[in-house]
Design a protein around this motif. Sequence first.
Motif, PDB file in Angstrom:
ATOM      1  N   VAL A  88      61.713   9.992 -15.431  1.00  0.00           N
ATOM      2  CA  VAL A  88      62.867   9.138 -15.134  1.00  0.00           C
ATOM      3  C   VAL A  88      63.491   9.514 -13.794  1.00  0.00           C
ATOM      4  O   VAL A  88      63.821   8.658 -12.972  1.00  0.00           O
ATOM      5  N   TRP A 108      41.651  22.261 -31.848  1.00  0.00           N
ATOM      6  CA  TRP A 108      41.442  23.398 -32.758  1.00  0.00           C
ATOM      7  C   TRP A 108      41.199  22.870 -34.162  1.00  0.00           C
ATOM      8  O   TRP A 108      40.290  23.311 -34.867  1.00  0.00           O
ATOM      9  N   TYR A 109      42.032  21.897 -34.569  1.00  0.00           N
ATOM     10  CA  TYR A 109      41.934  21.394 -35.930  1.00  0.00           C
ATOM     11  C   TYR A 109      40.748  20.464 -36.103  1.00  0.00           C
ATOM     12  O   TYR A 109      40.026  20.548 -37.095  1.00  0.00           O
ATOM     13  N   ASN A 118      48.659  29.882 -23.904  1.00  0.00           N
ATOM     14  CA  ASN A 118      47.349  29.334 -24.247  1.00  0.00           C
ATOM     15  C   ASN A 118      46.296  30.432 -24.234  1.00  0.00           C
ATOM     16  O   ASN A 118      45.442  30.538 -25.123  1.00  0.00           O
ATOM     17  N   MET A 171      45.177  19.981 -30.527  1.00  0.00           N
ATOM     18  CA  MET A 171      44.627  19.381 -31.744  1.00  0.00           C
ATOM     19  C   MET A 171      43.121  19.580 -31.860  1.00  0.00           C
ATOM     20  O   MET A 171      42.576  19.490 -32.966  1.00  0.00           O
ATOM     21  N   HIS A 214      54.296  29.370 -28.458  1.00  0.00           N
ATOM     22  CA  HIS A 214      53.425  28.390 -27.822  1.00  0.00           C
ATOM     23  C   HIS A 214      53.975  26.983 -28.010  1.00  0.00           C
ATOM     24  O   HIS A 214      54.028  26.192 -27.071  1.00  0.00           O
ATOM     25  N   LEU A 262      46.794  32.830 -27.234  1.00  0.00           N
ATOM     26  CA  LEU A 262      46.369  32.226 -28.496  1.00  0.00           C
ATOM     27  C   LEU A 262      44.862  32.169 -28.597  1.00  0.00           C
ATOM     28  O   LEU A 262      44.279  32.467 -29.640  1.00  0.00           O
ATOM     29  N   GLY A 263      44.215  31.789 -27.488  1.00  0.00           N
ATOM     30  CA  GLY A 263      42.764  31.685 -27.542  1.00  0.00           C
ATOM     31  C   GLY A 263      42.125  33.037 -27.773  1.00  0.00           C
ATOM     32  O   GLY A 263      41.191  33.179 -28.567  1.00  0.00           O
ATOM     33  N   GLU A 264      42.667  34.052 -27.079  1.00  0.00           N
ATOM     34  CA  GLU A 264      42.030  35.365 -27.151  1.00  0.00           C
ATOM     35  C   GLU A 264      42.231  36.024 -28.505  1.00  0.00           C
ATOM     36  O   GLU A 264      41.373  36.743 -28.994  1.00  0.00           O
ATOM     37  N   ARG A 277      38.252  28.110 -27.351  1.00  0.00           N
ATOM     38  CA  ARG A 277      39.534  28.768 -27.163  1.00  0.00           C
ATOM     39  C   ARG A 277      40.618  27.706 -27.067  1.00  0.00           C
ATOM     40  O   ARG A 277      41.615  27.884 -26.399  1.00  0.00           O
ATOM     41  N   ARG A 327      42.909  34.518 -31.374  1.00  0.00           N
ATOM     42  CA  ARG A 327      42.539  33.652 -32.491  1.00  0.00           C
ATOM     43  C   ARG A 327      43.762  33.272 -33.316  1.00  0.00           C
ATOM     44  O   ARG A 327      43.739  33.339 -34.536  1.00  0.00           O
ATOM     45  N   ARG A 378      46.250  30.457 -34.662  1.00  0.00           N
ATOM     46  CA  ARG A 378      46.190  29.012 -34.893  1.00  0.00           C
ATOM     47  C   ARG A 378      47.403  28.352 -34.226  1.00  0.00           C
ATOM     48  O   ARG A 378      48.526  28.800 -34.441  1.00  0.00           O
ATOM     49  N   PRO A 379      47.164  27.278 -33.447  1.00  0.00           N
ATOM     50  CA  PRO A 379      48.324  26.576 -32.900  1.00  0.00           C
ATOM     51  C   PRO A 379      48.965  25.722 -33.987  1.00  0.00           C
ATOM     52  O   PRO A 379      48.334  25.423 -34.982  1.00  0.00           O
ATOM     53  N   THR A 380      50.213  25.319 -33.785  1.00  0.00           N
ATOM     54  CA  THR A 380      50.890  24.570 -34.827  1.00  0.00           C
ATOM     55  C   THR A 380      50.305  23.165 -34.968  1.00  0.00           C
ATOM     56  O   THR A 380      49.899  22.539 -33.993  1.00  0.00           O
ATOM     57  N   LEU A 381      50.271  22.706 -36.199  1.00  0.00           N
ATOM     58  CA  LEU A 381      49.676  21.399 -36.489  1.00  0.00           C
ATOM     59  C   LEU A 381      50.516  20.265 -35.911  1.00  0.00           C
ATOM     60  O   LEU A 381      50.040  19.146 -35.724  1.00  0.00           O
ATOM     61  N   LYS A 384      33.300  40.254 -18.890  1.00  0.00           N
ATOM     62  CA  LYS A 384      33.893  38.967 -19.197  1.00  0.00           C
ATOM     63  C   LYS A 384      34.594  38.410 -17.963  1.00  0.00           C
ATOM     64  O   LYS A 384      34.532  37.245 -17.670  1.00  0.00           O
ATOM     65  N   GLN A 396      27.783  39.228 -23.574  1.00  0.00           N
ATOM     66  CA  GLN A 396      28.769  39.796 -22.654  1.00  0.00           C
ATOM     67  C   GLN A 396      28.115  40.817 -21.737  1.00  0.00           C
ATOM     68  O   GLN A 396      28.419  40.890 -20.555  1.00  0.00           O
ATOM     69  N   LEU A 425      51.779  19.820 -33.001  1.00  0.00           N
ATOM     70  CA  LEU A 425      51.806  19.654 -31.547  1.00  0.00           C
ATOM     71  C   LEU A 425      51.930  18.200 -31.101  1.00  0.00           C
ATOM     72  O   LEU A 425      52.691  17.922 -30.177  1.00  0.00           O
ATOM     73  N   PRO A 426      51.210  17.254 -31.708  1.00  0.00           N
ATOM     74  CA  PRO A 426      51.402  15.870 -31.254  1.00  0.00           C
ATOM     75  C   PRO A 426      52.847  15.400 -31.443  1.00  0.00           C
ATOM     76  O   PRO A 426      53.388  14.653 -30.617  1.00  0.00           O
ATOM     77  N   THR A 452      43.770  25.284 -27.822  1.00  0.00           N
ATOM     78  CA  THR A 452      45.070  25.546 -28.421  1.00  0.00           C
ATOM     79  C   THR A 452      45.822  24.239 -28.624  1.00  0.00           C
ATOM     80  O   THR A 452      47.030  24.201 -28.568  1.00  0.00           O
ATOM     81  N   ILE A 467      54.191  25.917 -40.152  1.00  0.00           N
ATOM     82  CA  ILE A 467      53.086  24.966 -40.110  1.00  0.00           C
ATOM     83  C   ILE A 467      52.418  25.052 -38.739  1.00  0.00           C
ATOM     84  O   ILE A 467      51.261  24.886 -38.614  1.00  0.00           O
TER      85      ILE A 467
END
Lengths: 329, 223
Positions: free
Chosen positions: B79, A251-252, B104, A249, B63, B107-109, A245, B111, B113-116, B6, A180, B118-119, A247, B223
């Motif tokens: 549609v 991530w997993y 986004n 899938m 998120h 969450l990235g900054e 970073r 750390r 965890r996003p929800t599993l 940064k 940094q 999402l799909p 956010t 989750i």
Amino acid sequence: MRSPLWLDMAALVRALRAGRALRGLGSVAVQGTVSPQCRNARRGFHCATLLRLADDSKSGTSVPPPSFHEVPTAGESSSSSEPSEDGQPNTSYQDQSGEHGEDYETEEQLQVRILTSALEFVPEHGWTVEAIAAGAETLGLSSASTGMFNNGAGDLVLHFVAQCNAQLADTLAEQHNLVQLGQAESKEMAEFLRDAVEMRLRMLIPYIDTWPQAMSILLLPHNIPDSLKHLSTMVDDIWYYAGDRSTDMNWYTRRAALTGIYNTTELVMVQDSSPDFEDTWVFLDNRIKDVVNMANTAKQVQATGEAVVQGLMGAAITLKNLTGMNQRR
Amino acid sequence: MQRAAKCALRPDLSLVFCPSSVRNCRAVNRVNGSVLCRRYSVLPPPRDEEEKAMLDSMLRVDHAGEYGANRIYAGQMAVLGRTQTGPLIQHMWDQEKIHLEKFNEILGEHRVRPTLLLPLWNIAGFALGACTALLGKEGAMACTVAVEESISEHYNSQIRTLMETDPERYTALLQIIKEFRDDEIEHHDTGLEHDAESVPGYFLLKTAIQVGCKAAIFISQRI
């Protein structure tokens, strides 16, 4: 008749929790205008209940626990000069980690000290309670203090893993800071991952002969939640400092991939007999290349898929135009 | 100093915060000057595990919510995109994109965890948007009303939680959630203005969607 050390500790921890709850009640009650006498009386009451293990209490105690050192009871005079709020942290002679003075420590800190000194005896005794006992004896405590550790050897292994992960996180954070500040070059992601995993695995080298025993201890059912937690925080740390970073899938999938790489490399390492574990690092390199290739292939497949979909949409729109269906509603 | 370095290393952040398709939009200019274009950290450094867990689950579900809302509008546009309501839905969608972008980044900054799932929200949101849009413009508006009502209620409860815990500590986060809640309420009112209530089976549809949203919020927190 003195009760065993661990009974004292359990009592202290219980009193600490009770004291915290009471202090919470006391500070709520003290919000309004309270006379100074009432305030001091309440503080005195807190003093009696809060033994020295409280984080931000500043008063002396009435019952000294047997093996701990005394804290100078300068509490009352300094606390009366404090403003109205009870239980306010006084940073003048406490440090932020919660120790009361230089000679004072909590149960957790004592356990950490014992386990750290027990690590020296692991090559000799293995990951066992005997190593913990030997470690306790070097600190001048009786070997019966292994009774503090309900999980026995599991505590020792988990402590070692936590210590290694903390060291790794610190080193990665330092490197990140240097990048940094522009004092260091940032690495490619594959190279960064390789270096981070290598750094972490090299911490196992002093204990590599007994490491299979440690791994089997970590796989015991009651240790699995903790060992998984340590593994996942380590992998998360490595990816964070590698610059991930994401956010979604990714991530997993990224963390799962790195977990797989780490575990397989660890297994290779424990049966590696090459000088300085060269074979292990070559294996690690190849695994990381595989993962990177897979990621690139996945990207290509996705791009191809999108192009195909675009083509199909174009064909569909052409058909609609030809048949006259494409009209504004 | 670290943060300045940064910022210098990243490409022009305004391109991230305010995508060009949105920059010309009138309603978005209000948002440009707001907290979204600032560069300091939104959350205070966590003081213990409990606080981190609470903030994590709050941000995770927020998120997931914005991601789902995005997909719902995408389904509706698929549609109704070429009809008269197309521009209206596009405008609301663009605001949701900004919200998602902000989450986004947070969450990235931090750390988180996003929800599993999402799909799952991806497919479910798109399907919900497309199916309600097939009921016509009123159906799409009814879906918008239901979803935005759930989301703003959810944001309100989060604001209440944060205010009860420690409003000064979470000022930046509170400001962001309040802004987003105001946007969602605006979408809700827009939906009502555009004949959401005249869809047949409005109450049934609205209740069903809101039950689904509550379930999604409950699951995503965990989750």
